[in-house]
Design a protein around this motif. Structure first.
Motif, mmCIF file in Angstrom:
data_model
loop_
_atom_site.group_PDB
_atom_site.id
_atom_site.type_symbol
_atom_site.label_atom_id
_atom_site.label_comp_id
_atom_site.label_asym_id
_atom_site.label_seq_id
_atom_site.Cartn_x
_atom_site.Cartn_y
_atom_site.Cartn_z
ATOM 1 N N PHE A 246 0.808 -1.220 0.000
ATOM 2 C CA PHE A 246 0.000 0.000 0.000
ATOM 3 C C PHE A 246 0.840 1.269 0.000
ATOM 4 O O PHE A 246 0.376 2.323 -0.393
ATOM 5 N N ARG A 247 2.086 1.147 0.444
ATOM 6 C CA ARG A 247 2.929 2.332 0.348
ATOM 7 C C ARG A 247 3.627 2.395 -1.000
ATOM 8 O O ARG A 247 4.159 3.442 -1.371
ATOM 9 N N GLY A 248 3.638 1.298 -1.712
ATOM 10 C CA GLY A 248 4.332 1.273 -2.995
ATOM 11 C C GLY A 248 3.416 1.534 -4.169
ATOM 12 O O GLY A 248 3.850 1.509 -5.319
ATOM 13 N N THR A 249 2.138 1.777 -3.895
ATOM 14 C CA THR A 249 1.181 1.998 -4.977
ATOM 15 C C THR A 249 0.373 3.265 -4.693
ATOM 16 O O THR A 249 0.190 3.634 -3.537
ATOM 17 N N PRO A 250 -0.079 3.939 -5.743
ATOM 18 C CA PRO A 250 -0.824 5.192 -5.535
ATOM 19 C C PRO A 250 -2.164 4.945 -4.853
ATOM 20 O O PRO A 250 -2.790 3.907 -5.046
#
Lengths: 250, 236, 261
Positions: free
Chosen positions: B62-66
């Motif tokens: 979730f931190r690696g995707t918009p």
């Protein structure tokens, strides 16, 4: 020779130095004593213009500046003749021990790299760190860092080295190694001004002791004389508080 | 450029009516995010078996995707799951009954949870190990030590980060337009649609967001000063 | 209505979306260059405490950090052509991509300016004093001593910024730019396979993020090789989120705690 005349410095409305006059001969080791807040460190920092004095004259060797009018050039000239060893070492964190010592030689003295390196290695060997040339400050103990700091100061070949409480940030067991290095270079006849609380050191290395309080020089003289028979009441009070019984009675 | 002050003012007033929606989305997602984040942070700090890698994967994904992809995935994916489950058990419930804003709230909470877990974790790290040991030394259990000793200090340490999370979610709430939730951003579009003065409408929206952000920062600053009183005389 | 989930679509969509990775990276790269330049410019008045400009820079930074990027996109897209029409500059034929890069550039510059300010200010004052004490002048002290250390401190913040920027570019599709998100959304209208399309999109972002993160970690390690104990990466992950730039002073405190002692 170093001569201070009427050095004054205040922070805001609070006067820190109220007219300091001092004369120090070449090769002398001067220890400045005094309670905290007495202005010792400020005086030292003024000598290097890390603080700009409000008034007074500073003479180092054949160079003299009027503090009131000193500009960038004069300050630079003065700094070239003095070097500082800091309480918190202030080694350049991103440079190795060797690079720390070389930095001033390369950038300020503009020596060729090879020569700067040779001199720096020699100096680090002198302070007993020939084996730590490539260590970064964070990999060194406090005592080792401070010895690099001393080597860095020596490298500039200054007329005087200013020591600002060089051992007070150190663990007790590391104080000795730093003091013995300072002792060693004192014997080589380099002029030094040392702010310290190490009375033992003051007694056997200094040939002149200055006692300051509330921004003024209260008393000065040879350590034997000053420690055994201080003239001023304030000096006596201070010595009584700072020294365990019998240390200064020779 | 011809600005139309009277229209900006009109837009401003109209936008104010949806500020509660924006704040609702923000507050809910931050609150749920902090709950999720605390759970994740504890799981990762104490290296709970099985859950630990799952938590790490959650945070990484979730931190690696918009944020917009989270919203769209939930919006289109949830109905598939809900309707599937519903059909399997023979329930009459259908995903079409779920209000739009629920998708936004769920999705933003999950996003906030991933970021909040890092906020909480660094807060925990900021509390020195000695504090926990001292708590143990006077006989506290781990939950006691966490609740009474570690969390209060960690909270004080992470307050600036929580503020930033809050502001991040406030700004992120503008994405809710994608699922037709009418918050400030969507409302600006609607207001401008009548006379095509998009710039004026968005200017009003920007002013509202700017004001809210500054307000939050001020409030957090005050809170910080009160909470960190015990810290006085430290390094600073 | 929607189709059932079919993983083969994911495999089919990924290369299609990847074909627009170039556009996404163009936005990231272009706005990064712009943002670094404008950010440095905005930081200078505050670093050197220039009276009036300092306030201007403060307001600028506050605005671009205080409003959502989505609103900024619309503001510039609708406002700039009008504004420049007064100066007889016609932007009606300017590609949307230019507006997008400009907006992201300004947005990022506000964060860059804070990053520069915070990292320069976090270099210990004693370092400058030591530089002066060995006789360096102001410029030498800055370029040789402060800058390299500030750079090392700034890298994790920068990493953070860059990843946030990458993720934020997913909003450029709202102005009709065919970057990865725009492409994914166009695929859904064709196939009605929404979940597969957005899952593919998310996976690509994830991969790009992870690669960037690795690269930046290597850079960070190189710049920080003078710290004996490398800063525990775990405790710093949190600073890598865009939403935390104001938590910086804390980060620096942690770092110096790790480095000293």
């Amino acid at each position: 020779m170093i001569r201070l005349q009427g050095i004054e410095k205040s922070f805001g409305r609070h006067p820190m130095l109220k007219g300091i006059d001092l004369e120090i001969g070449t090769g002398e080791v001067v220890v400045i004593l005094g309670p905290s807040g007495s202005g010792k460190t400020t005086l030292l920092r003024c000598l290097n213009f890390l603080e700009k004095p409000n008034a007074g004259r500073i003479r180092v060797g054949d160079y003299e500046v009027d503090c009131r009018t000193a500009g960038k050039k004069e300050i630079q000239q003065l700094r070239l003749r003095t070097a500082m060893v800091f309480q918190q070492y202030n080694l350049f964190r991103h440079k190795t021990a060797l690079e720390n010592v070389m930095e001033g030689l390369l950038v300020v003295r503009k020596l060729p790299k090879r020569e700067a390196r040779e001199q720096s290695v020699q100096l680090l060997e002198k302070v007993g760190l020939g084996g730590k040339l490539d260590a970064y400050p964070s990999q060194l103990s406090g005592g080792q860092q401070q010895r690099v700091g001393i080597a860095r100061a020596l490298a500039l070949n200054p007329e005087v080295i200013l020591f600002d409480e060089p051992t007070s940030a150190l663990d007790p067991e590391l104080v000795g190694e730093v003091l013995s290095v300072i002792r060693k270079i004192a014997k080589e006849g380099i002029t030094m001004i040392v702010v310290t609380h190490e009375m033992g050191f003051a007694q056997d290395v200094a040939n002149h002791v200055v006692f300051m309080d509330e921004g003024k020089v209260v008393e000065e003289g040879h350590p034997n004389r000053l420690f055994s028979s201080p003239k001023e009441e304030r000096t006596r009070q201070f010595l009584k508080r700072i020294t365990p019984d019998g240390v200064y009675s020779i | 450029m011809k600005l139309d002050p009277s229209f900006i003012w009109k837009a401003f007033v109209e936008l104010l009516s949806v500020v509660p929606t924006t704040l609702l989305i923000t507050v809910v997602s931050v609150a749920c995010g902090l709950l999720i984040g605390t759970a994740i942070a504890l799981i990762r700090t104490f290296r709970v078996p099985v859950l630990h890698p799952v938590a790490a994967a959650y945070v990484t994904f979730f931190r690696g995707t918009p944020m917009i992809t989270h919203l769209l995935l939930i919006y289109f994916g949830m109905p598939l799951i809900v309707d599937g489950v519903s059909a399997f058990f023979g329930w009459p419930f259908r995903s079409s009954a779920i209000p739009m804003i629920a998708f936004a709230l769920l999705s933003f909470s999950i996003t906030a949870g991933a970021y909040a877990s890092e906020v909480v974790r660094s807060g925990l790290i900021a509390v020195s190990k000695g504090q926990l040991e001292a708590a143990y030394s006077i006989g506290m259990t781990t939950p006691q030590a966490l609740r009474r000793i570690v969390f209060p200090q960690a909270f004080a340490a992470s307050l600036p980060n929580i503020t930033q999370l809050f502001i991040g979610m406030l700004h992120g709430s503008t994405l809710a337009f994608a699922v037709s939730v009418v918050e400030i951003n969507a409302k600006a579009q609607i207001v401008a649609a009548t006379n095509w003065k998009f710039f004026d409408a968005y200017l009003a929206a920007a002013l509202i967001f700017w004001g809210l952000t500054v307000l939050i920062e001020r409030a957090a600053g005050l809170l910080e000063r009160r909470i960190q009183l015990y810290n006085r005389g430290g390094v600073a | 209505m929607e189709q059932e989930f079919d993983f083969t679509y994911v495999l089919q969509f990924i290369p299609k979306i990847l074909s627009t990775l170039g556009t996404t990276l163009t936005i990231v790269g272009g706005s990064l260059v712009l943002g670094l330049a404008a950010g440095l410019l905005a930081a200078l008045p505050r670093l050197y405490k220039i009276p009036f400009l300092r306030r201007v820079s403060q307001v600028y930074v506050s605005f671009f950090r205080g409003t959502p990027i989505l609103i900024q996109l619309f503001l510039l897209y609708y406002g700039l052509p009008e504004l420049l029409k007064q100066a007889d500059i016609d932007l009606s034929k300017t590609p949307v991509l230019v507006f997008v890069i400009l907006t992201y550039g300004l947005h990022v510059s506000a964060y860059v300016s804070e990053m520069i300010r915070a990292s320069v200010e976090s270099v210990d004052r004693g370092q400058v004093e030591a530089a002066y004490s060995v006789g360096m002048n102001g410029v030498q002290a800055f370029t040789r001593i402060v800058l390299p250390q500030a750079l090392a401190i700034a890298v994790p913040v920068f990493a953070n910024l860059l990843l946030a920027l990458l993720k934020d570019t997913s909003l450029a599709f709202t102005l009709g730019v065919m970057e990865m998100t725009g492409k994914a959304s166009s695929l859904t209208t064709l196939t009605q396979h929404f979940v597969e399309a957005y899952l593919s999109l998310a996976l690509i972002y994830l991969a790009v993020c992870l690669v960037l993160e690795r690269l930046l970690r290597v850079l960070e390690r190189r710049l920080l090789r003078h710290e004996a104990r490398p800063v525990p990466a775990k405790s710093f992950e949190s600073w890598r989120t865009k939403w935390l730039p104001f938590g910086l002073p804390q980060a620096f405190k942690l770092r110096s705690k790790g480095g000293d002692a």
